[in-house]
Design a protein around this motif. Structure first.
Motif, short mmCIF file in Angstrom:
data_model
loop_
_atom_site.label_atom_id
_atom_site.label_comp_id
_atom_site.label_asym_id
_atom_site.label_seq_id
_atom_site.Cartn_x
_atom_site.Cartn_y
_atom_site.Cartn_z
N ILE A 84 -33.07 38.72 -40.84
CA ILE A 84 -34.08 39.72 -40.47
C ILE A 84 -34.81 40.17 -41.73
O ILE A 84 -34.16 40.45 -42.73
CB ILE A 84 -33.42 40.90 -39.74
N PRO A 85 -36.12 40.22 -41.77
CA PRO A 85 -37.01 40.16 -40.62
C PRO A 85 -37.57 38.77 -40.31
O PRO A 85 -37.93 38.51 -39.17
CB PRO A 85 -38.14 41.11 -40.99
N SER A 86 -37.63 37.85 -41.29
CA SER A 86 -38.39 36.64 -40.99
C SER A 86 -38.06 35.43 -41.86
O SER A 86 -38.95 34.70 -42.29
CB SER A 86 -39.89 36.94 -41.12
N HIS A 126 -39.45 30.93 -45.27
CA HIS A 126 -40.00 32.26 -45.00
C HIS A 126 -41.12 32.11 -43.96
O HIS A 126 -42.11 31.44 -44.23
CB HIS A 126 -40.52 32.90 -46.28
N LEU A 127 -40.97 32.75 -42.82
CA LEU A 127 -41.92 32.58 -41.71
C LEU A 127 -43.19 33.40 -41.88
O LEU A 127 -44.22 33.06 -41.30
CB LEU A 127 -41.24 32.95 -40.39
N THR A 128 -43.15 34.48 -42.65
CA THR A 128 -44.35 35.29 -42.87
C THR A 128 -44.57 35.51 -44.36
O THR A 128 -43.63 35.54 -45.14
CB THR A 128 -44.21 36.67 -42.19
N PHE A 135 -36.10 31.92 -41.78
CA PHE A 135 -35.47 30.91 -40.94
C PHE A 135 -34.44 30.14 -41.76
O PHE A 135 -34.72 29.74 -42.89
CB PHE A 135 -36.53 29.95 -40.39
N ASN A 162 -45.71 33.66 -46.57
CA ASN A 162 -45.32 32.55 -47.41
C ASN A 162 -46.56 31.84 -47.95
O ASN A 162 -47.33 31.27 -47.21
CB ASN A 162 -44.47 31.57 -46.61
N ILE A 184 -32.00 33.43 -37.98
CA ILE A 184 -33.00 34.23 -38.71
C ILE A 184 -32.29 35.31 -39.51
O ILE A 184 -31.46 36.04 -38.99
CB ILE A 184 -33.99 34.90 -37.73
N TYR A 210 -28.15 38.67 -40.31
CA TYR A 210 -28.42 37.29 -39.93
C TYR A 210 -27.79 37.00 -38.58
O TYR A 210 -26.61 37.27 -38.38
CB TYR A 210 -27.84 36.36 -41.01
#
Length: 188
Positions: free
Chosen positions: A175-177, A54-56, A179, A58, A173, A156
């Motif tokens: 969506i939204p964030s 999880h890019l945001t 990876f 996390n 990705i 995705y």
């Protein structure tokens, strides 16, 4: 015939792993395999081994890295189709087992094995007990409050590189964030 193919042993091995580790019967997946000719088997792929991050937002609270236990079976509509359908299972960000079903679209392909693709799908609850907690938390619970079914739509996009006709690696990705890196095994 399909059952004369050595690849059927690989499919059975994957089904056995799913049954042993998750208590999920793969009989419905095996029944959708064509009972006809062996060359139809080359329309199938198995997707395994997702790495998820999880890019945001996390803070270590999500199910990540290789703990999502993602497996799916994918079937192209035809040999030259840009579309395929996939059905599988995974653990969502809250460590709840979900069913995953969707449609894949190959948007662009290169001559060297590169494919830009999108997967548009449903990840959520299903009639079996193994999937009954998928809608307990997060956006899954938000959709459950509105629709009565715990799920989350997945959009995705990824770039896949096929090292051989049988093996590819993709990265993209959700969506939204979120990876993702996944391995695809094909029967071409």
């Amino acid at each position: 015939m399909l059952f004369d193919s050595p690849m059927i042993f690989f499919i059975k091995a994957v089904a056995d792993v799913l049954k042993k580790n998750f208590g999920i019967s793969c009989l419905p997946l095996l029944l959708v395999l064509p009972a006809g000719q062996a060359e139809e088997l080359n329309l199938y792929s198995i997707n395994t081994g997702s790495f998820v991050y999880h890019l945001t937002g996390n803070h270590g609270q999500y199910t990540e890295k290789f703990d999502n236990d993602f497996y799916s079976v994918e079937r192209k509509f035809s040999e030259d189709s840009k579309y395929s359908v996939l059905v599988g299972t995974m653990k969502n960000s809250f460590d709840d087992r979900c069913i995953a079903a969707g449609v894949r679209r190959d948007w662009a392909e290169g001559d060297t094995g590169w494919v830009f693709k999108g997967v548009y799908g449903y990840t959520g609850e299903f009639i079996f007990d193994a999937f009954k907690h998928c809608g307990d938390d997060g956006s899954y619970a938000d959709f459950k409050k509105v629709t009565g079914i715990g799920f989350s739509p997945y959009i995705y996009h990824a770039i896949q590189y096929n090292f051989t006709d049988y093996f590819g690696v993709e990265s993209g990705i959700i969506i939204p964030s979120v990876f993702v890196i996944t391995v695809q095994w094909s029967f071409r």
